[in-house]
Design a protein around this motif. Structure first.
Motif, mmCIF file in Angstrom:
data_model
loop_
_atom_site.group_PDB
_atom_site.id
_atom_site.type_symbol
_atom_site.label_atom_id
_atom_site.label_comp_id
_atom_site.label_asym_id
_atom_site.label_seq_id
_atom_site.Cartn_x
_atom_site.Cartn_y
_atom_site.Cartn_z
ATOM 1 N N GLU A 9 0.834 -1.205 0.000
ATOM 2 C CA GLU A 9 0.000 0.000 0.000
ATOM 3 C C GLU A 9 0.869 1.256 0.000
ATOM 4 O O GLU A 9 0.563 2.239 0.692
ATOM 5 C CB GLU A 9 -0.928 -0.002 1.220
ATOM 6 C CG GLU A 9 -1.905 -1.160 1.280
ATOM 7 C CD GLU A 9 -2.987 -1.100 0.208
ATOM 8 O OE1 GLU A 9 -3.000 -0.121 -0.571
ATOM 9 O OE2 GLU A 9 -3.808 -2.040 0.164
ATOM 10 N N GLU A 10 1.952 1.270 -0.774
ATOM 11 C CA GLU A 10 2.864 2.414 -0.752
ATOM 12 C C GLU A 10 2.213 3.709 -1.245
ATOM 13 O O GLU A 10 2.651 4.793 -0.878
ATOM 14 C CB GLU A 10 4.118 2.114 -1.572
ATOM 15 C CG GLU A 10 3.868 1.913 -3.061
ATOM 16 C CD GLU A 10 5.158 1.618 -3.826
ATOM 17 O OE1 GLU A 10 6.201 1.439 -3.179
ATOM 18 O OE2 GLU A 10 5.107 1.563 -5.077
ATOM 19 N N ARG A 11 1.185 3.626 -2.033
ATOM 20 C CA ARG A 11 0.540 4.839 -2.548
ATOM 21 C C ARG A 11 -0.216 5.604 -1.474
ATOM 22 O O ARG A 11 -0.340 6.832 -1.547
ATOM 23 C CB ARG A 11 -0.426 4.491 -3.683
ATOM 24 C CG ARG A 11 0.243 4.024 -4.968
ATOM 25 C CD ARG A 11 -0.779 3.944 -6.081
ATOM 26 N NE ARG A 11 -1.908 3.091 -5.726
ATOM 27 C CZ ARG A 11 -3.051 3.038 -6.393
ATOM 28 N NH1 ARG A 11 -3.241 3.807 -7.450
ATOM 29 N NH2 ARG A 11 -4.019 2.225 -6.012
ATOM 30 N N THR A 12 -0.749 4.900 -0.491
ATOM 31 C CA THR A 12 -1.653 5.536 0.473
ATOM 32 C C THR A 12 -1.172 5.488 1.912
ATOM 33 O O THR A 12 -1.697 6.210 2.763
ATOM 34 C CB THR A 12 -3.042 4.877 0.404
ATOM 35 O OG1 THR A 12 -2.889 3.450 0.592
ATOM 36 C CG2 THR A 12 -3.707 5.138 -0.943
ATOM 37 N N VAL A 13 -0.199 4.623 2.221
ATOM 38 C CA VAL A 13 0.120 4.352 3.617
ATOM 39 C C VAL A 13 0.601 5.592 4.367
ATOM 40 O O VAL A 13 0.277 5.773 5.555
ATOM 41 C CB VAL A 13 1.159 3.207 3.725
ATOM 42 C CG1 VAL A 13 2.512 3.624 3.158
ATOM 43 C CG2 VAL A 13 1.286 2.724 5.158
ATOM 44 N N GLY A 83 -6.550 3.739 2.246
ATOM 45 C CA GLY A 83 -7.150 5.059 2.102
ATOM 46 C C GLY A 83 -8.657 5.081 2.092
ATOM 47 O O GLY A 83 -9.272 6.152 1.957
ATOM 48 N N GLN A 84 -9.299 3.936 2.252
ATOM 49 C CA GLN A 84 -10.766 3.902 2.263
ATOM 50 C C GLN A 84 -11.343 4.542 3.519
ATOM 51 O O GLN A 84 -12.411 5.146 3.467
ATOM 52 C CB GLN A 84 -11.258 2.460 2.162
ATOM 53 C CG GLN A 84 -11.074 1.806 0.810
ATOM 54 C CD GLN A 84 -11.784 0.461 0.726
ATOM 55 O OE1 GLN A 84 -12.673 0.167 1.515
ATOM 56 N NE2 GLN A 84 -11.386 -0.360 -0.229
ATOM 57 N N HIS A 85 -10.653 4.383 4.635
ATOM 58 C CA HIS A 85 -11.183 4.863 5.913
ATOM 59 C C HIS A 85 -10.654 6.250 6.248
ATOM 60 O O HIS A 85 -9.500 6.562 5.996
ATOM 61 C CB HIS A 85 -10.812 3.880 7.030
ATOM 62 C CG HIS A 85 -11.327 2.497 6.811
ATOM 63 N ND1 HIS A 85 -10.645 1.373 7.209
ATOM 64 C CD2 HIS A 85 -12.462 2.057 6.213
ATOM 65 C CE1 HIS A 85 -11.337 0.300 6.874
ATOM 66 N NE2 HIS A 85 -12.442 0.695 6.275
#
Length: 223
Positions: A9-13, A83-85
């Motif tokens: 999840e490198e894009r959003t973490v 990134g959903q939450h």
């Protein structure tokens, strides 16, 4: 304390971790990622625990719970790294633990699921219906990964044998077996082009889990 399981999840973490840190400590469990998830999570300020290989979301959650229980925390919040939450809702879930031992962030209470893909809505409604029958809980969103539990009872969901996505459903059953109070709070979710890591093996495992739930129900064993 917020526990965030993560796999590639490198894009959003980074943004997820930074948002969660505004409300307390964060443990990021990197479940064998092959990208920069662990490094970026650490740079963002999370305490990172890495699995040497991908073990499954349930395994990551259990690792996070075990580590969180070493600290002096009253509540453990769980959220996804994709990134959903919305991290700003962490205090709402945490404070709701005062009125229940196990809290689920529900996308269905105020119809906040309009942007949820149709196939997810269908699978969620079916699973939720089955879990309501099996546990007696009047829940609306059994598949939500945005949850909170009193640290006093978190050890009860540490010994669940599932390491995959079945873990989250079995956690609801386990709270039922121990007669914990469960409640839901409304949340919103943001859906993008995130990948699904649920494979054929996960589906078969879940089918076996559902069959066992029906057997429990027919035999009169709660949970």
């Amino acid at each position: 304390m917020t526990v965030i399981p993560a796999f590639n999840e490198e894009r959003t973490v980074e943004s997820v971790v930074r948002g969660a840190l505004e409300h307390g400590d964060v443990i990021l469990v990197d479940d064998g990622s092959t990208d920069r998830t662990a490094a970026l999570g650490e740079e963002a300020g999370a305490r990172v625990i890495s699995h040497p290989k991908n073990l499954g979301k349930g395994a990551a959650l259990k690792t996070g719970i075990g580590e969180a229980l070493k600290g002096d925390y009253d509540v453990i919040v769980f959220m996804d790294a994709d990134g959903q939450h919305d991290p700003s809702l962490i205090p709402e879930l945490a404070s709701a633990v005062n009125g229940g031992d196990f809290i689920i962030g529900s996308r269905f209470i105020r119809n906040n699921h309009d942007t949820m893909p149709l196939h997810r809505q269908l699978s969620n409604r079916i699973t939720t219906w089955i879990l309501r029958l099996a546990t007696g809980y009047r829940i609306t969103d059994s598949q939500s990964g945005f949850r909170a539990i009193s640290a006093r009872y978190a050890h009860l969901i540490l010994e669940i044998p599932y390491d995959d996505y079945v873990y989250e459903s079995e956690a609801i059953c386990e709270t039922s077996r121990h007669r914990l109070r469960i409640a839901e709070v409304p949340i919103t979710c943001t859906y993008g082009d995130e990948k699904s890591y649920i494979g054929v093996g996960d589906v078969l495992q879940y089918i076996r889990f559902i069959v066992r739930l029906f057997i429990r129900r027919v035999s009169g064993v709660r949970g």
